[in-house]
Scaffold this active site. Structure first.
Site, PDB file in Angstrom:
ATOM      1  N   HIS A 135      10.608 -13.700 -77.772  1.00  0.00           N
ATOM      2  CA  HIS A 135      11.418 -12.604 -77.230  1.00  0.00           C
ATOM      3  C   HIS A 135      11.333 -11.430 -78.207  1.00  0.00           C
ATOM      4  CE1 HIS A 135      15.278 -10.566 -76.252  1.00  0.00           C
ATOM      5  NE2 HIS A 135      15.221 -11.185 -75.086  1.00  0.00           N
ATOM      6  N   ASP A 212      15.065 -19.589 -83.069  1.00  0.00           N
ATOM      7  CA  ASP A 212      15.787 -18.803 -82.075  1.00  0.00           C
ATOM      8  C   ASP A 212      16.136 -19.760 -80.937  1.00  0.00           C
ATOM      9  OD1 ASP A 212      16.441 -17.408 -79.795  1.00  0.00           O
ATOM     10  OD2 ASP A 212      14.782 -15.978 -79.925  1.00  0.00           O
ATOM     11  N   GLN A 215      17.612 -19.874 -75.783  1.00  0.00           N
ATOM     12  CA  GLN A 215      17.367 -20.529 -74.495  1.00  0.00           C
ATOM     13  C   GLN A 215      17.416 -22.053 -74.601  1.00  0.00           C
ATOM     14  OE1 GLN A 215      17.305 -18.981 -71.690  1.00  0.00           O
ATOM     15  NE2 GLN A 215      17.119 -16.896 -72.459  1.00  0.00           N
ATOM     16  N   LYS A 238      24.898 -17.040 -73.100  1.00  0.00           N
ATOM     17  CA  LYS A 238      23.919 -17.886 -72.398  1.00  0.00           C
ATOM     18  C   LYS A 238      24.379 -19.344 -72.307  1.00  0.00           C
ATOM     19  CE  LYS A 238      20.081 -14.987 -73.927  1.00  0.00           C
ATOM     20  NZ  LYS A 238      19.703 -14.126 -72.806  1.00  0.00           N
ATOM     21  N   CYS A 376      11.677  -9.010 -71.828  1.00  0.00           N
ATOM     22  CA  CYS A 376      11.648  -8.771 -73.293  1.00  0.00           C
ATOM     23  C   CYS A 376      10.575  -9.604 -73.963  1.00  0.00           C
ATOM     24  CB  CYS A 376      13.012  -9.033 -73.923  1.00  0.00           C
ATOM     25  SG  CYS A 376      14.282  -7.937 -73.340  1.00  0.00           S
TER      26      CYS A 376
HETATM   27  N1  PLP Z   1      15.869 -14.889 -77.886  1.00  0.00           N
HETATM   28  C1  PLP Z   1      15.640 -15.350 -76.659  1.00  0.00           C
HETATM   29  C2  PLP Z   1      14.654 -16.454 -76.459  1.00  0.00           C
HETATM   30  C3  PLP Z   1      16.324 -14.802 -75.586  1.00  0.00           C
HETATM   31  O1  PLP Z   1      16.106 -15.266 -74.349  1.00  0.00           O
HETATM   32  C4  PLP Z   1      17.248 -13.760 -75.812  1.00  0.00           C
HETATM   33  C5  PLP Z   1      17.943 -13.126 -74.684  1.00  0.00           C
HETATM   34  O2  PLP Z   1      17.466 -13.096 -73.587  1.00  0.00           O
HETATM   35  C6  PLP Z   1      17.460 -13.337 -77.114  1.00  0.00           C
HETATM   36  C7  PLP Z   1      16.747 -13.916 -78.131  1.00  0.00           C
HETATM   37  C8  PLP Z   1      18.431 -12.256 -77.429  1.00  0.00           C
HETATM   38  O3  PLP Z   1      19.716 -12.670 -77.149  1.00  0.00           O
HETATM   39  P1  PLP Z   1      20.936 -11.665 -77.192  1.00  0.00           P
HETATM   40  O4  PLP Z   1      20.545 -10.509 -76.314  1.00  0.00           O
HETATM   41  O5  PLP Z   1      22.078 -12.444 -76.646  1.00  0.00           O
HETATM   42  O6  PLP Z   1      21.124 -11.256 -78.606  1.00  0.00           O
END
Ligand code: PLP
Length: 420
Positions: A135, A212, A215, A238, A376
């Site tokens: 992401h 990270d 998900q 999430k 993203c």
């Molecule tokens: N990492 C992953 C794999 C994501 O799917 C997302 C959000 O879609 C993020 C990071 C960023 O999360 P946040 O926008 O809640 O900070």
């Protein structure tokens, strides 16, 4: 296969998604007179009564600022806030609640590690290793360090199936690597990455690891001690909790050596004009008034998941995503993007001659919420030679009826575009 036959054939997991659906007030809405089919939980999950009530109870019953007050409301708020931290500790099986830092979300957690852990260790030419699946929030913070500190970003390639190439990962990790920062589950393809294997590769070379988990946290039981990672990040919104709250887990030995990148109230032991002594972690990294009700709501969300049974949720979702992949692949003109063997929560596809945004709009007219775009993950889009996909993503409240609605909806869309 009839709908009921399909349901009987799916493995019984002891978890009832329809009962869970009843816990989510927004899912009781009807759109255009039809049952709402919510397949956008990877972007943000819906909230159960338990979470909404926890936030309301806080504001209605005992809200006050935390940590600094001697009065009753402040003590009650502090106690609920710290109980939420303990709930997160249990959710991740961290060894100590002091390893749980409340942040705004995964994005802030990664930026915190970049500023406070990685940047001070970097010499020009040092490397941060990520994968092609990441992401943007696990790409851009490292590019900022490239600009600031002369670091270099190295990217582990993926196979056409959308899986990390482990040989390439081994080759990418070297003497100059200062961090392996890797997604647990891809938000676009749903790939579950081989974290254990990647951790083993990094450990052999004494490279710290950030995962990270944005998900993974909604879908997989987690244990940061068993995973043996240095940092783990996830977002409240999430995992059926509020937005604006998230978590950075960090090993206490690391946290206690890190200098904060935000200064302010609540993160100090002593301030004078001659200098400041920082508080111990986690307060050191929680400058300013935190999202108090958000943290309490997150605690409620994690309690809700625990009561539902995290293994049971994972088994239900694993069977359902498989069912969805098979069903969507059979729609005329559809091409799945990525075919990973281990997948959680999401699938991406394109349809011949139809723009993903048009598909999403036509599905919306049938009360089906999916997401279209680059999610993203623009470098990943480029890898597959597309600019956008349609992504359907699951939550614990989805069931075979939702998959059937999606496929029926897609068949209608295919018909509109003349695909047979
Ligand atoms: N990492 C992953 C794999 C994501 O799917 C997302 C959000 O879609 C993020 C990071 C960023 O999360 P946040 O926008 O809640 O900070």
């Amino acid at each position: 296969m009839t709908e009921s036959a399909e349901k009987i054939q799916r493995p019984r997991t002891g978890f009832d998604p329809q009962q869970a659906r009843a816990d989510f007030p927004v899912l009781q809405r009807r759109l255009q007179g039809q049952r709402l089919v919510y397949l956008d939980s990877a972007a943000s999950a819906q909230k159960p009564h338990a979470v909404i009530d926890a936030e309301l109870d806080c504001y209605r019953g005992y809200y006050a600022n935390v940590h600094r007050g001697v009065h009753t409301l402040s003590q009650e708020s502090t106690s609920a806030f710290e109980q939420a931290r303990e709930q997160v500790r249990g959710f991740l099986n961290a060894a100590d609640a002091r390893e749980i830092v409340f942040v705004r979300g995964t994005t802030e957690a990664i930026n915190l590690v970049a500023h406070s852990f990685v940047a001070p260790r970097l010499q020009p030419g040092d490397e941060i290793v990520i994968s092609h699946l990441e992401h943007h929030s696990n790409i851009v913070p490292w590019q900022l360090l490239e600009q600031r500190c002369g670091a270099r970003l190295r990217v582990i390639p993926i196979t056409d199936a959308g899986e990390i190439d482990l040989d390439a990962a081994a080759a990418a990790l070297g003497e100059r690597t200062r961090l392996l920062s890797i997604g647990h589950v891809s938000n676009t393809l749903g790939t579950i990455n081989p974290i254990a294997e990647l951790v083993a590769l990094a450990r052999q070379r004494e490279i710290p690891i950030l995962v990270d988990g944005a998900q993974a946290a909604p879908h997989l039981p987690l244990d940061v001690q068993a995973l043996d990672v240095d940092f783990y990040a996830f977002s409240g919104h999430k995992v059926y909790g509020p937005s604006g709250i998230g978590v950075l887990y960090g090993r206490y030995a690391h946290l206690s050596e890190m200098v904060p990148y935000q200064g302010g109230g609540d993160m100090i032991r002593k301030v004078s004009f001659a200098g400041t002594e920082f508080a111990d972690p986690p307060a050191r990294f929680e400058a300013g008034t935190p999202h108090i009700a958000g943290a309490i709501g997150l605690g409620a969300a994690l309690r809700y998941l625990e009561v539902q049974g995290r293994e049971q949720i994972a088994a239900h979702e694993c069977a359902l995503i498989e069912e969805a992949v098979q069903a969507v692949a059979g729609v005329p003109g559809v091409r799945l993007i990525g075919t990973p063997k281990a997948r959680a929560g999401a699938l991406s596809f394109i349809m011949e001659g139809a723009h993903p945004h048009d598909i999403a709009m036509l599905l919306d007219e049938q009360a089906i919420a999916v997401r279209a775009g680059h999610h993203c993950t623009q470098p990943l889009m480029e890898r597959y030679g597309v600019t956008a996909t349609v992504r359907a993503s699951l939550g614990l409240y989805n069931d075979s009826d939702d998959v059937e609605a999606l496929v029926t909806g897609l068949r209608k869309v295919a018909g509109i575009f003349g695909l047979r």
